[in-house]
Design a protein around this motif. Structure first.
Motif, mmCIF file in Angstrom:
data_model
loop_
_atom_site.group_PDB
_atom_site.id
_atom_site.type_symbol
_atom_site.label_atom_id
_atom_site.label_comp_id
_atom_site.label_asym_id
_atom_site.label_seq_id
_atom_site.Cartn_x
_atom_site.Cartn_y
_atom_site.Cartn_z
ATOM 1 N N SER A 78 47.879 64.446 47.147
ATOM 2 C CA SER A 78 47.613 65.776 47.715
ATOM 3 C C SER A 78 47.305 65.692 49.202
ATOM 4 O O SER A 78 47.694 66.577 49.977
ATOM 5 N N VAL A 79 46.615 64.622 49.617
ATOM 6 C CA VAL A 79 46.312 64.438 51.041
ATOM 7 C C VAL A 79 47.601 64.181 51.817
ATOM 8 O O VAL A 79 47.815 64.732 52.899
ATOM 9 N N VAL A 80 48.493 63.344 51.245
ATOM 10 C CA VAL A 80 49.776 63.076 51.894
ATOM 11 C C VAL A 80 50.563 64.364 52.094
ATOM 12 O O VAL A 80 51.057 64.658 53.195
ATOM 13 N N LEU A 81 50.697 65.160 51.045
ATOM 14 C CA LEU A 81 51.504 66.374 51.114
ATOM 15 C C LEU A 81 50.901 67.406 52.059
ATOM 16 O O LEU A 81 51.624 68.084 52.799
ATOM 17 N N ALA A 82 49.566 67.535 52.051
ATOM 18 C CA ALA A 82 48.917 68.487 52.949
ATOM 19 C C ALA A 82 49.131 68.095 54.406
ATOM 20 O O ALA A 82 49.371 68.951 55.268
ATOM 21 N N ALA A 83 49.064 66.796 54.701
ATOM 22 C CA ALA A 83 49.274 66.337 56.074
ATOM 23 C C ALA A 83 50.732 66.497 56.493
ATOM 24 O O ALA A 83 51.019 66.931 57.622
ATOM 25 N N LEU A 84 51.672 66.153 55.599
ATOM 26 C CA LEU A 84 53.090 66.300 55.926
ATOM 27 C C LEU A 84 53.482 67.755 56.107
ATOM 28 O O LEU A 84 54.398 68.062 56.883
ATOM 29 N N ASN A 85 52.793 68.646 55.403
ATOM 30 C CA ASN A 85 53.090 70.066 55.565
ATOM 31 C C ASN A 85 52.793 70.552 56.984
ATOM 32 O O ASN A 85 53.371 71.540 57.442
ATOM 33 N N ASN A 86 51.892 69.883 57.664
ATOM 34 C CA ASN A 86 51.626 70.227 59.062
ATOM 35 C C ASN A 86 52.791 69.841 59.962
ATOM 36 O O ASN A 86 53.087 70.524 60.948
ATOM 37 N N LEU A 87 53.451 68.723 59.637
ATOM 38 C CA LEU A 87 54.537 68.224 60.465
ATOM 39 C C LEU A 87 55.863 68.892 60.135
ATOM 40 O O LEU A 87 56.677 69.144 61.030
ATOM 41 N N TRP A 88 56.101 69.164 58.860
ATOM 42 C CA TRP A 88 57.311 69.865 58.411
ATOM 43 C C TRP A 88 56.875 70.989 57.472
ATOM 44 O O TRP A 88 56.924 70.861 56.246
ATOM 45 N N PRO A 89 56.428 72.100 58.042
ATOM 46 C CA PRO A 89 55.762 73.138 57.245
ATOM 47 C C PRO A 89 56.682 73.848 56.252
ATOM 48 O O PRO A 89 57.752 74.337 56.608
#
Length: 378
Positions: A265-276
């Protein structure tokens, strides 16, 4: 502004350096003491992995601790543990004796179980405990105490912040118990770096707005505040649901699955910032992943083995503590982030660089937890 920049940079560096040490469930031992009409008895569960680090249980160095290796070190374990726990009854020292040790499983692995006999000069009205287990090698270690007396159970956290605590054995106040559980909730969120990094991943874009296919500074503080309010409310509601269900024993998931899913969940939340993908509906992501984080919060209360009469109080107090811990993080982060939102330092360094660093670190956590690997040297 320069002071704000230095403060934010210091916070980011502190989290990055400290997080790996607490990527997994924090080091805990479980100490229970029971007062009966004629005696004081207890039980102390200590993680074998912690004891191996402290006194060396893995004799052949093959990375596996066998029952034979543990049994051959029973005297060493008892001596090491009892030298780091002192109990006084009404100001007079009590003599602690260890019984025959057993092995038990907690949510994070195997523990040695030490039965205790506490011999005090007389039946005490007050107990004073001084707890220093692993204090010299792990400043984050805690002893989770369950004290049963007068038909009531209470909890406390023993550790570097409060190594010595006194307890009246008369019937405890409900308010005092509530405060104990709330304090544990605050502490749990502050040392749960995977939970903090998940929350920060959701907060980083709160002072920005997705316009013209890119992140741009938010126009006013109100928009940022409303965005954070939606996210924190959704996360709170979600983890409160699963925290309650798991603590009440209605749903149980393997610890390895839960910890792996939290890292993911931490990975996906952080990646969502880069590729929303969820730039306008990040509260839905906070709710969905909050359900998973609730199971992680529940592991602490589950391992305490609280009696039914204390469950409701523990749930409410612990959950309130978690929310207070979250609000403290939000209150410290949001105003500074809003001040810096239109600077290159924030947009490129904190937002993009921070999100990327969080994603990489959480990916390593996921690999370690899901596949039982050792990728980080700390």
């Amino acid at each position: 502004m320069n002071l704000a920049l230095r403060w934010l940079a210091w916070c980011a560096a502190s989290i990055w350096l400290a997080a790996p040490a607490l990527a997994h469930k924090p080091s805990d031992s479980y100490l229970s003491i029971t007062q009966t009409a004629t005696a004081l008895t207890g039980q102390w569960d200590i993680a074998l992995r912690d004891l191996d680090f402290a006194i060396g249980l893995d004799a052949d160095g093959n990375g596996e601790i066998t029952w034979g290796e543990v049994r051959s070190h029973h005297a060493d374990i008892a001596a090491y543990a009892l030298a780091r726990l002192a109990v006084e009854g009404d100001g007079q020292p009590c003599v602690l004796r260890a019984g025959e040790q057993l092995i038990d499983q907690h949510t994070d692995g195997a523990y040695t179980v030490i039965p205790l006999q506490l011999n005090c000069p007389s039946a005490p009205a007050q107990l004073r405990l001084t707890y220093r287990l692993f204090a010299d090698i792990d400043p984050q270690h805690r002893g989770l105490l369950r004290l049963e007396a007068q038909g009531q159970s209470r909890a406390a956290v023993l550790g570097p912040n409060a190594p010595t605590q006194a307890f009246d054995l008369a019937q405890p106040s409900r308010f005092g118990q509530f405060i104990d559980y709330a304090r544990e909730g605050v502490w749990h969120i502050w040392i749960g770096y995977d939970h903090i990094l998940f929350l920060l991943s959701l907060l980083l874009p709160a002072v920005l707005a997705w316009r013209a296919a890119r992140w741009q500074p938010a126009e006013n503080f109100r928009d940022a505040f409303v965005d954070v309010l939606k996210i924190v409310t959704a996360f709170t509601l979600a983890h409160s649901i699963t925290l309650s269900l798991a603590t009440l024993g209605l749903i149980s998931l393997p610890s390895r699955w839960v910890e792996s899913a939290i890292a993911a969940s931490v990975v996906l939340a952080a990646l969502n910032n880069l590729w929303p993908l969820f730039h306008g509906r990040r509260w839905t992501m906070a709710f969905a992943f909050g359900l998973i984080h609730g199971f992680g919060f529940a592991s602490v209360l589950a391992d305490l083995g609280l009696p039914q009469g204390t469950l409701a109080l523990a749930l409410v107090g612990f959950n309130v503590g978690v929310e207070l811990g979250q609000l403290a993080i939000v209150a410290a982060f949001l105003p500074l982030a809003f001040m810096l939102r239109d600077t290159r330092f924030y947009q490129r360094g904190v937002f993009v660089g921070g999100s990327a660093a969080i994603a990489v670190l959480a990916a390593l956590w996921f690999a370690e937890r899901a596949f039982e690997l050792k990728l980080l040297a700390f």
